[in-house]
Design an enzyme around this catalytic site. Sequence first.
Site, PDB file in Angstrom:
ATOM      1  N   HIS A  35       0.802  -1.235   0.000  1.00  0.00           N
ATOM      2  CA  HIS A  35       0.000   0.000   0.000  1.00  0.00           C
ATOM      3  C   HIS A  35       0.834   1.285   0.000  1.00  0.00           C
ATOM      4  O   HIS A  35       0.298   2.357  -0.280  1.00  0.00           O
ATOM      5  CB  HIS A  35      -0.921   0.038   1.226  1.00  0.00           C
ATOM      6  CG  HIS A  35      -1.892  -1.100   1.314  1.00  0.00           C
ATOM      7  ND1 HIS A  35      -2.796  -1.388   0.319  1.00  0.00           N
ATOM      8  CD2 HIS A  35      -2.100  -2.031   2.288  1.00  0.00           C
ATOM      9  CE1 HIS A  35      -3.534  -2.444   0.685  1.00  0.00           C
ATOM     10  NE2 HIS A  35      -3.118  -2.856   1.859  1.00  0.00           N
TER      11      HIS A  35
HETATM   12 ZN   LIG Z   1      -3.803  -7.283   3.597  1.00  0.00          ZN
END
Ligand SMILES: [Zn+2]
Length: 371
Positions: A134
């Site tokens: 992320h």
């Molecule tokens: Zn995850």
Amino acid sequence: MTRTAVICSEELWQRGHGESHPLKPERLQRAYELLTAYGAFDGEQSRLMPLRLATTDELLLFHTKEYLNAVRSLSRGERECTPSRYNFGPGDNPVFEGMYETAALKVGAALVAAESVTTGKVDVAFSLAGGMHHARPHYASGFCIFNDIAVIIHTLLRQGLKVAYVDIDVHHGDGVQEAFYDNDRVLTISIHESGYFIFPGTGFVTETGEGVGQGFAVNLPLAPYTDDEVYVWAFEQVVPPLLKWFEPDIVVSQLGIDTHYLDPLAHLALTTEGYTEVVRTIKELAPRWIALGGGGYEVGVMPRAWTLAYGIMSNREFPDELPFAYTEKYGPGTLRDQRKPHLDARSKDVARRHASLAISELKEKIAGLRA
Ligand SMILES: [Zn+2]
């Protein structure tokens, strides 16, 4: 004969996000101890490799200078910059002392994995602490500070390699997708719980890449309660045909096990059986393979799943009975799940229909793009 390596060392669990944070350093320690207890690094074909810190230049392959300076300064407890500007603060991404080093070690571990595969030392390398999918060039996101995956893919591209990225974490691999969204030398495939139900809220079938990268980003969102049967079927429909079409030089995979039915952060319903089945398929498809850990927040599950994954990488079938050295410390159990989650017929049906619809839509989209 497959030569394999695990990249891990105890520096990785010396510091962490804090007691109440789900990304507990203990996860890695347990996985390492379980692998060791099974004798996974015995023999000439399998080795345990130490890691190193990623250098500033390596981190700059993906991250901005300003962000690196900010993380360094926050990590030392200095107060010149505002944490929230880089998405740090209470919650997912707390500031902690030594976080720069911890995050740079994870990238260093992935770089060691990548180097050991590209130089031909091993065929498969597994960095347990990696998979920080992320993180963005200029901010932290979803427990991820530096994006080890994006950094190593940049190093692979510099060597002229074509890279397929397969992400089986329960969350969409948004940071990696975004990093190579307009690139036709990197195929990103993410299979995850739909963004309608879970962080980061993206990863829909309609996200397919842009510019020359159009058609080189693939997303398969799934509904809550998707179980082994539906998941494995969906994976087989999408991943093998795409990898055969793309013909990558190397496969990078994020092997998060937060798809498991006991995971506290998500809602899919896999067991170790479904998980290992798709890991086995990745192995069959990958000419060379760099594997990275990822999510998996149930401490009783993640060490077992990654031990099973490494068994597949190294062609070893570990016995189901957990070694005494491990059970003595962490309590009894078996390597493979002995139970399946109980799902009612309606949930199963919704999950099946959701997957089937997403696949039809995806196939139509891809055929349209390639026409
Ligand atoms: Zn995850």
